[in-house]
Write a protein that holds these residues in place. Structure first.
Motif, PDB file in Angstrom:
ATOM      1  N   LEU A  46      58.028  22.396  58.615  1.00 19.22           N
ATOM      2  CA  LEU A  46      57.826  23.227  57.441  1.00 19.22           C
ATOM      3  C   LEU A  46      58.598  22.710  56.239  1.00 19.22           C
ATOM      4  N   SER A  47      58.059  22.948  55.072  1.00 23.19           N
ATOM      5  CA  SER A  47      58.801  22.634  53.854  1.00 23.19           C
ATOM      6  C   SER A  47      59.921  23.662  53.695  1.00 23.19           C
ATOM      7  N   LEU A  48      60.935  23.307  52.936  1.00 20.54           N
ATOM      8  CA  LEU A  48      62.060  24.211  52.733  1.00 20.54           C
ATOM      9  C   LEU A  48      61.619  25.480  52.012  1.00 20.54           C
ATOM     10  N   ASN A  49      60.634  25.356  51.126  1.00 16.31           N
ATOM     11  CA  ASN A  49      60.147  26.536  50.414  1.00 16.31           C
ATOM     12  C   ASN A  49      59.515  27.538  51.381  1.00 16.31           C
ATOM     13  N   THR A  50      58.729  27.010  52.322  1.00 20.74           N
ATOM     14  CA  THR A  50      58.094  27.885  53.305  1.00 20.74           C
ATOM     15  C   THR A  50      59.143  28.541  54.195  1.00 20.74           C
ATOM     16  N   ILE A  51      60.150  27.759  54.576  1.00 19.95           N
ATOM     17  CA  ILE A  51      61.219  28.313  55.416  1.00 19.95           C
ATOM     18  C   ILE A  51      61.928  29.447  54.683  1.00 19.95           C
ATOM     19  N   ARG A  52      62.223  29.262  53.408  1.00 20.94           N
ATOM     20  CA  ARG A  52      62.905  30.313  52.642  1.00 20.94           C
ATOM     21  C   ARG A  52      62.052  31.577  52.571  1.00 20.94           C
ATOM     22  N   GLU A  53      60.767  31.379  52.371  1.00 20.99           N
ATOM     23  CA  GLU A  53      59.879  32.541  52.295  1.00 20.99           C
ATOM     24  C   GLU A  53      59.864  33.310  53.623  1.00 20.99           C
ATOM     25  N   ARG A  54      59.816  32.570  54.720  1.00 20.30           N
ATOM     26  CA  ARG A  54      59.818  33.217  56.031  1.00 20.30           C
ATOM     27  C   ARG A  54      61.148  33.944  56.268  1.00 20.30           C
ATOM     28  N   CYS A  55      62.239  33.336  55.792  1.00 23.50           N
ATOM     29  CA  CYS A  55      63.556  33.956  55.990  1.00 23.50           C
ATOM     30  C   CYS A  55      63.683  35.242  55.173  1.00 23.50           C
ATOM     31  N   VAL A  56      63.072  35.265  53.990  1.00 28.84           N
ATOM     32  CA  VAL A  56      63.077  36.496  53.183  1.00 28.84           C
ATOM     33  C   VAL A  56      62.390  37.616  53.943  1.00 28.84           C
ATOM     34  N   LYS A  57      61.227  37.279  54.495  1.00 33.63           N
ATOM     35  CA  LYS A  57      60.453  38.277  55.253  1.00 33.63           C
ATOM     36  C   LYS A  57      61.209  38.720  56.504  1.00 33.63           C
ATOM     37  N   PHE A 181      77.672  35.100  56.890  1.00 30.40           N
ATOM     38  CA  PHE A 181      77.014  35.813  55.802  1.00 30.40           C
ATOM     39  C   PHE A 181      76.246  37.010  56.372  1.00 30.40           C
ATOM     40  N   ARG A 182      75.898  37.932  55.470  1.00 31.60           N
ATOM     41  CA  ARG A 182      75.084  39.083  55.864  1.00 31.60           C
ATOM     42  C   ARG A 182      73.637  38.641  56.079  1.00 31.60           C
ATOM     43  N   LEU A 183      72.907  39.344  56.937  1.00 31.69           N
ATOM     44  CA  LEU A 183      71.542  38.964  57.251  1.00 31.69           C
ATOM     45  C   LEU A 183      70.688  38.881  55.992  1.00 31.69           C
ATOM     46  N   ALA A 184      70.929  39.781  55.045  1.00 33.00           N
ATOM     47  CA  ALA A 184      70.133  39.774  53.811  1.00 33.00           C
ATOM     48  C   ALA A 184      70.316  38.473  53.030  1.00 33.00           C
ATOM     49  N   GLN A 185      71.410  37.723  53.289  1.00 34.06           N
ATOM     50  CA  GLN A 185      71.679  36.482  52.564  1.00 34.06           C
ATOM     51  C   GLN A 185      71.088  35.265  53.277  1.00 34.06           C
ATOM     52  N   LEU A 186      70.346  35.498  54.352  1.00 34.26           N
ATOM     53  CA  LEU A 186      69.797  34.378  55.119  1.00 34.26           C
ATOM     54  C   LEU A 186      68.999  33.399  54.243  1.00 34.26           C
ATOM     55  N   PRO A 187      68.135  33.851  53.333  1.00 32.77           N
ATOM     56  CA  PRO A 187      67.379  32.888  52.521  1.00 32.77           C
ATOM     57  C   PRO A 187      68.267  31.963  51.695  1.00 32.77           C
ATOM     58  N   ASP A 188      69.465  32.438  51.355  1.00 33.06           N
ATOM     59  CA  ASP A 188      70.382  31.602  50.574  1.00 33.06           C
ATOM     60  C   ASP A 188      71.089  30.566  51.428  1.00 33.06           C
ATOM     61  N   HIS A 189      70.952  30.672  52.743  1.00 33.24           N
ATOM     62  CA  HIS A 189      71.657  29.758  53.641  1.00 33.24           C
ATOM     63  C   HIS A 189      70.692  28.902  54.461  1.00 33.24           C
ATOM     64  N   VAL A 190      69.496  28.716  53.931  1.00 32.78           N
ATOM     65  CA  VAL A 190      68.525  27.873  54.620  1.00 32.78           C
ATOM     66  C   VAL A 190      69.068  26.460  54.800  1.00 32.78           C
ATOM     67  N   ASP A 191      69.800  25.946  53.786  1.00 29.47           N
ATOM     68  CA  ASP A 191      70.338  24.592  53.890  1.00 29.47           C
ATOM     69  C   ASP A 191      71.296  24.445  55.067  1.00 29.47           C
ATOM     70  N   ASP A 192      71.973  25.539  55.440  1.00 29.12           N
ATOM     71  CA  ASP A 192      72.898  25.474  56.574  1.00 29.12           C
ATOM     72  C   ASP A 192      72.175  25.382  57.908  1.00 29.12           C
ATOM     73  N   LEU A 193      70.888  25.804  57.920  1.00 33.01           N
ATOM     74  CA  LEU A 193      70.133  25.819  59.171  1.00 33.01           C
ATOM     75  C   LEU A 193      68.919  24.893  59.153  1.00 33.01           C
ATOM     76  N   LYS A 194      68.736  24.138  58.062  1.00 35.25           N
ATOM     77  CA  LYS A 194      67.545  23.290  57.953  1.00 35.25           C
ATOM     78  C   LYS A 194      67.502  22.225  59.051  1.00 35.25           C
ATOM     79  N   PHE A 195      68.648  21.957  59.638  1.00 37.16           N
ATOM     80  CA  PHE A 195      68.736  21.053  60.784  1.00 37.16           C
ATOM     81  C   PHE A 195      67.724  21.452  61.866  1.00 37.16           C
ATOM     82  N   LEU A 196      67.496  22.755  62.039  1.00 36.39           N
ATOM     83  CA  LEU A 196      66.580  23.246  63.065  1.00 36.39           C
ATOM     84  C   LEU A 196      65.142  22.829  62.793  1.00 36.39           C
ATOM     85  N   ALA A 197      64.824  22.619  61.520  1.00 33.20           N
ATOM     86  CA  ALA A 197      63.451  22.275  61.139  1.00 33.20           C
ATOM     87  C   ALA A 197      63.233  20.771  61.027  1.00 33.20           C
TER      88      ALA A 197
END
Length: 978
Positions: A46-57, A181-197
């Motif tokens: 997935l692109s990082l943009n798509t990952i962020r969108e999924r994390c928001v949801k 971080f709080r769960l609501a901040q997950l989209p802001d921390h995609v870079d910390d977990l992008k390793f998974l993708a």
């Protein structure tokens, strides 16, 4: 004011970004807004943009959950992993059994993604510190390839990420590598977990990436061992390993659906491995076939693989036969995370997996990227980066710089596994991306209208029309097929990593598949290949590499013939094999009006002693200039099992466009130290600042006032005529053998103050019958005779008839100065000593009669040491004295009687200072940081006297000042000879 713009990311998804104006009118991306997704039938990572969108949801949907570990934990983890493209049927395993290190009892890991992450869930409000301790407790029971990089700890309300490869905080807090971080901040921390993708967490060129590459090579070595001995031909095994590497990398790096290759192995092949070869043959056939041309009846899973092309899967192979063990080894390899490898470092190691000895030492020796950049940087990268810095505010000039990048062609005519090409490609792509980012910033700040297309650098399909640095701009020549194939594949991996970095910074990048272009790697003997047919000559070509170093005594007849061909009438038998690449590079640019540039790593012997005129004279006479030079340093060999070699790097340029840069010398305090850059006016063939001179070896001293120095006596005895300390009592007790015992000195004994003896029967009172009378003498002489008779040299064989004598007798007739042939490069002064004629000098000790002490004083001076370090040869990094190269060329002018007397007296002062330390060896006496004040004072007085004799008008403080005088005197004293 906010503006919404649209662009398309790598995977053809329309992404809208919200920009805001800031006071300096530069606009920055705040966050992606709504995305109109259309799922691709064959999704890659997935692109990082798509990952962020999924994390928001995801964060929104789980914001009001109860947070019960047992009831909701699995679902929470599954949906979180789905945000990053990881599904249940792939790499993640739940409730994995594992023994706890602290108790030895069995427990369960909530979720494990082998090699990537371990997830530990707790109910809402539970202690995350205890959860982290529990997770760490499980790790010790995991296999190496399963050991995770991340710990992900959550209580449904908070998420903690622990990077296990990060160092502890310097304050001891242990918070380095830990993010919470709080769960609501997950989209802001995609870079910390992008390793998974599949996005690399390790910094390109970092030690982390090197270590990941070492681990990867070990995994591949295990796979090769499983394949070795199966009857598969070496050629087919090479191709199989390359294809396997590509598929393993593709699984983790987003070339296709995540872990699709793993799923294929697990679900489409039998456990006994009987059909693995046939199934892989079908898969490889699929990967080389465009989607529209594939059979309609193709297996659904196999059909999900994309079209690769690029020649990797082109050749038709015999179907290999596999066992269950080989299948298991391949599946174990899938558990490793291949996305974090360095193609350059891994390529070096991958090249060695076929050698059993090399496999045992994988990771101990490889070419580090730091050393590669020592060549690429000053040849062209540093200049390009400086242009970027100079024009950072000028979009037009930045655009022109991109065009310059597009015109560059990089050729490595000894490319091996391609590490120089890989690093060059990566660095040029990185610079091109940086320029694109900056141009976009400038354009966004300049635009008056609210709409600006961020896709300005791509066409409608997101193709690479505007990518200036292409794979087919890179060329290599390699004599062996295996490393050549590695080079080609490594460059494809580097291409993909560069695209991922571009997407991270620009939000878009071209897709690597299908492989539309490749680097040009020619298999052949570089010294017999026409380089102009590999890469068209132009002023934009940069030739770099690390050709093989093979000295005169180690070359094969074929390699000697190679040198004769490329050097023609200029061939000199002393030249190292590596010099063939220098002359070929200079000839390559012969027809280019604007010249060119090239740089090679080489043995440091090319800039020392007799080979210097033979190599550098034709280059300099052809108009080449030394652009930069790294003086002697330790280069880590890329061949496992080989020791570090002592090298220099020499860069040349020719023509006005290239010669604008000021020459730079990189100096090293020690071979393993970091380099210091020293801009100079001119670099001469000895890789020091000074005029171009060539010091040719001489059979007699250039200075008539200097006495003759010659080799000591050569035993050529296999050690049979030498008496070591442990054997001395036996020989001393033998009244016949004792008559012939003499103190024996080589350089080592002189410097370290060691005792050694020899059997010296070259005397007037020698009685041949003594050999039969003494069993010790008879045993040693017979041993020497046997040794010599088995020699390949005729002169040594002939010496078997006189086995009681040294093969060569050069013993001085009176007291002499002994000069070690090799001393440490850390010495400030050359360490010599006086001996009586009864002390036998071996062939690693030069000798000279010195009745008044003048020679001792000259050779103990800083002038001689400066000349030695500049002109003399080296053994590794140690200084190697040679009478014909160093002593006979020393440009000492005529000295007056007064000057001679002053020099002799100062030499006596050095001896007097030494006498203050009875029983201390020269090695200890001359330790650089531990010389006694009186000895240092005596040497300073000697230097003043000798410096004046060479023409110094004032006290000299540095050896650079001395070298300038030495070069000037040499030119004066040899002017009439020229």
């Amino acid at each position: 004011m906010e503006t919404t713009i649209s662009c398309r990311d790598t995977y053809q998804q329309t992404v809208k970004y919200r920009y805001t104006d800031v006071p300096n009118r530069r606009r920055v991306i705040l966050a992606p807004t709504a995305v109109d997704n259309q799922e691709s039938p064959m999704p890659a990572s997935l692109s990082l943009n798509t990952i962020r969108e999924r994390c928001v949801k995801f964060a929104h949907e789980w914001s009001d959950c109860v947070g019960d570990e047992k009831q909701e934990g699995h679902e929470f983890m599954r949906e979180l992993m789905q945000c990053f493209g990881i599904t249940k049927r792939k790499a993640i395993s739940y409730e994995r059994r594992s023994n706890r290190a602290s108790t030895g009892r069995q427990g369960y890991i909530d979720a494990l993604i082998p090699g990537k992450a371990l997830i530990e869930m707790k109910s809402a409000g539970k202690d995350l510190d205890k959860a982290e301790e529990q997770a760490l407790d499980y790790i010790h029971d995991l296999a190496d390839v399963e050991t995770p990089r991340l710990l992900i700890i959550s209580d449904f309300r908070h998420v903690r990420i622990v990077d296990l490869d990060s160092e502890m905080a310097t304050d001891g807090s242990g918070d380095a590598g830990r993010t919470e971080f709080r769960l609501a901040q997950l989209p802001d921390h995609v870079d910390d977990l992008k390793f998974l993708a599949g996005y690399g967490m390790v910094q390109v060129g970092s030690r982390e990436q090197e270590e990941a590459s070492i681990r990867a090579a070990r995994v591949m070595a295990d796979l090769y061992e499983a394949l070795d001995g199966s009857g598969y031909s070496d050629h087919e095994a090479s191709i199989f390993l390359i294809r396997t590497l590509f598929c393993l990398y593709g699984d983790d790096a987003g070339l296709w659906e995540r872990d699709l290759f793993t799923e294929f192995l697990e679900t489409r092949t039998r456990e006994d491995g009987s059909d693995l070869g046939a199934q892989l043959a079908v898969l490889y056939q699929t990967l080389k076939t465009p989607v529209e041309r594939r059979q309609l009846t193709l297996d659904e899973l196999t059909a999900r693989f994309p079209y690769v092309n690029g020649g990797i899967f082109e050749e038709q192979l015999n179907i290999p036969s596999f066992s269950s063990a080989m299948r298991d080894e391949l599946i174990r390899a899938c558990a490793f995370d291949w996305s974090g490898i360095s193609p350059a470092v891994f390529g070096s190691l991958f090249q060695a997996v076929k050698s059993p000895e090399a496999r045992r030492e994988l990771g101990e020796h490889y070419t580090s990227e730091t050393n590669i950049l020592k060549t690429l940087g000053p040849l062209f990268l540093d200049e390009l980066r400086q242009k970027f810095a100079d024009h950072v505010h000028d979009a037009k000039k930045l655009t022109d710089l991109r065009k310059e990048l597009g015109e560059l062609r990089i050729m490595d005519p000894a490319c091996g596994c391609g590490n120089f090409l890989v690093v060059a490609y990566r660095e040029l792509r990185s610079l091109d991306t940086e320029i694109l980012v900056r141009i976009r910033e400038l354009e966004l700040a300049r635009k008056e209208n609210d709409e600006f297309q961020a896709t300005m650098f791509f066409d409608d399909r997101g193709e690479h029309a505007e990518i200036m640095v292409q794979l087919d701009h890179f060329f290599g020549i390699e004599i062996e097929e295996w490393p050549a194939r590695i080079a080609q594949t490594a460059l494809h991996l580097a291409h993909h990593q560069a695209n991922r970095e571009m997407e991270r910074l620009l939000g878009q990048a071209p897709s690597i598949l299908p492989l539309s272009t490749s680097a040009h790697i020619t298999i052949g003997n570089a010294l017999r290949t026409d380089w102009t047919q590999v890469c068209t000559p132009s002023a934009s070509v940069r030739i770099v590499g690390n050709p093989p170093f093979i000295g005169q005594s180690m070359r094969s007849e074929e390699q000697t013939d190679d040198l004769r061909v490329v050097w023609g009438d200029g061939y000199d038998g002393y030249l190292d094999y590596v010099t063939g690449w220098f002359i070929k590079a200079s000839q390559y640019f012969h027809a280019v009006p604007r010249g060119g540039r090239f740089a090679f790593v080489s043995t440091n012997s090319i800039a020392q002693g007799a080979p210097v005129p033979a190599l550098f004279r034709p280059l300099l006479e052809s108009g080449w200039r030394i652009r930069f030079a790294h003086q002697t340093f330790a280069w880590t060999s890329e061949a496992p099992g080989a020791a570090a070699v002592h090298c220099v790097i020499t860069g040349f340029d020719q023509g006005a466009p290239h010669e604008k840069a000021r020459p730079v010398i990189f100096t090293y305090l020690s071979p393993k130290a970091l380099p210091e850059a020293l801009p100079v006016d001119h670099i001469n063939p000895y890789l020091v600042e000074g005029p171009d001179i060539f010091v040719d070896k001489r059979t007699t001293p250039l200075a008539p006032i200097l006495p003759t120095v010659r080799f000591g006596s050569k035993p050529a005895d296999g050690g049979h005529l030498i008496v070591e300390a442990k054997d001395y009592p036996r020989f001393a007790a033998d009244t016949i053998a004792a008559k012939y015992l003499r103190p024996f000195r080589m350089g080592r004994e002189v410097v370290r103050g060691l005792d050694r003896w020899c059997l010296w029967m070259d005397t007037e009172d020698f009685d041949p019958r003594d050999i039969e009378r003494s069993p010790l003498l008879k045993e040693r002489v017979q041993g020497c005779s046997t040794f010599r008779s088995h020699s390949t040299k005729q002169i040594t064989k002939d010496g078997a008839k006189t086995a009681h004598l040294f093969q060569e007798n050069h013993q001085p007739p009176g007291p002499y100065v002994g000069i070690p042939s090799v001393v440490s490069e850390t010495r400030r002064f050359y360490t010599v000593a006086h001996f009586s004629e009864d002390v036998i000098a071996g062939n690693q000790l030069y000798t000279a009669l010195d009745p008044d002490g003048f020679l001792f004083a000259i050779i103990s001076s800083s002038m001689l040491m400066t000349w030695q370090m500049t002109i003399g040869g080296r053994l590794e990094s140690r200084l190697r004295f040679a009478n014909k190269v160093v002593w006979n060329t020393l440009p000492l002018p005529e000295v007056s009687d007064k000057q001679r007397a002053a020099i002799i007296a100062a030499g006596q002062g050095v001896l007097a200072a030494r006498a203050e330390q009875p029983g201390v060896s020269l090695a200890d006496m001359y330790k650089p940081l531990a010389m006694s004040p009186s000895l240092l004072k005596a040497h300073r007085a000697l230097d003043r006297a000798v410096d004046r004799a060479f023409g110094a008008r004032k006290a000299l403080e540095t050896n650079e000042q001395r070298l300038a005088i030495l070069f000037k005197r040499y030119q004066e004293m040899t002017a009439t000879e020229s």
